[in-house]
Design an enzyme around this catalytic site. Structure first.
Site, PDB file in Angstrom:
ATOM      1  N   LYS A 124       0.834  -1.210   0.000  1.00 44.74           N
ATOM      2  CA  LYS A 124       0.000   0.000   0.000  1.00 44.74           C
ATOM      3  C   LYS A 124       0.863   1.253   0.000  1.00 44.74           C
ATOM      4  O   LYS A 124       0.616   2.186  -0.771  1.00 44.74           O
ATOM      5  CB  LYS A 124      -0.942   0.018   1.209  1.00 44.74           C
ATOM      6  CG  LYS A 124      -1.930   1.181   1.190  1.00 44.74           C
ATOM      7  CD  LYS A 124      -2.776   1.220   2.436  1.00 44.74           C
ATOM      8  CE  LYS A 124      -2.005   1.746   3.613  1.00 44.74           C
ATOM      9  NZ  LYS A 124      -2.853   2.011   4.796  1.00 44.74           N
ATOM     10  N   ASP A 142      -6.683   1.201   1.223  1.00 38.46           N
ATOM     11  CA  ASP A 142      -6.743   1.321   2.679  1.00 38.46           C
ATOM     12  C   ASP A 142      -8.120   0.869   3.147  1.00 38.46           C
ATOM     13  O   ASP A 142      -8.906   0.327   2.362  1.00 38.46           O
ATOM     14  CB  ASP A 142      -6.426   2.755   3.121  1.00 38.46           C
ATOM     15  CG  ASP A 142      -7.532   3.747   2.761  1.00 38.46           C
ATOM     16  OD1 ASP A 142      -8.463   3.375   2.011  1.00 38.46           O
ATOM     17  OD2 ASP A 142      -7.468   4.892   3.230  1.00 38.46           O
TER      18      ASP A 142
END
Length: 224
Positions: A124, A142
């Site tokens: 991420k 997220d």
């Protein structure tokens, strides 16, 4: 289970996002690629607002890997102690700064593989840096984006990676660069976890979420 949005509907969803916010941006403060990387590493399990407060003074004195290493892990820890997991994050910031000096000429690398090899950097984080820092059409999933992808039916998946892959496959190419910003901001401010504000949602007509919440007026009328 509601059917997922069609290809044409997904096109309309992102066309609508683009009309309302043509150039979405992240909410982390940074001054260069290095501080962007550090800010994203610090943002794990923390709010952007909290990270920005902690890094304001830190980045004023340590905006390069050399300055961060010279500052030292103990001083880094003191600057970020208001952020969750600050001890481990301070260690990672120190180590990734040293790794940038040793392995990348003090420059932030522009590939996911090289970024993920740095301490404290996962998929991420790498995707955020590649997108914001290098203009690559990556998707950083997220908790907000994971929720929106599943609720809307645009990209259902049981894991962040599954949602990421679904989005890369289903989002029209011309919208990919900004897609993760639109969806994250939408999840943060509109499609909230506990009480989504569906009455303010600009894509509600295409959403597959069955439990849409009414607006304040409608809720008041429904009260006995």
């Amino acid at each position: 289970m509601p059917r997922p949005p069609t290809k044409a509907e997904i096109e309309r969803i992102f066309e609508t996002f683009a009309q309302y916010d043509p150039e979405p941006t992240g909410e982390l403060d940074f001054v260069n690629l290095f501080t962007l990387l550090v800010a994203v590493v610090l943002s794990a399990q923390a709010t952007d607002v909290g990270v920005n407060k902690a890094t304001k003074k830190l980045f004023a004195i340590a905006d390069t890997p050399e300055k961060m290493v010279a500052l030292g892990e103990d001083a880094i820890r003191e600057h970020i102690r208001t952020i969750g997991l600050y001890r481990n994050k301070a260690k990672n910031v120190f180590l990734l700064s040293q790794a940038l000096i040793d392995n990348h000429g003090s420059h932030v690398p522009d590939t996911r593989e090289a970024l993920e090899a740095l301490p404290g950097v996962g998929r991420k984080t790498a995707n955020v840096v590649l997108n914001i820092g290098f203009g690559q059409p990556t998707i950083a999933v997220d908790t907000h984006l994971f929720r929106v992808g599943n609720r809307t039916g645009i990209a259902p998946g049981k894991s962040p990676l599954a949602v990421e892959k679904a989005l890369l496959k289903r989002v029209p190419a011309k919208y990919l660069l900004h897609a993760h910003h639109w969806l994250i901001l939408h999840g943060r401010y509109i499609c909230k976890a506990r009480r989504p504000e569906c009455y303010r949602c600009i894509i509600a007509q295409w959403c597959r979420y069955p439990d849409k919440t009414p607006g304040p007026v409608a809720r008041q009328r429904a009260m006995p």
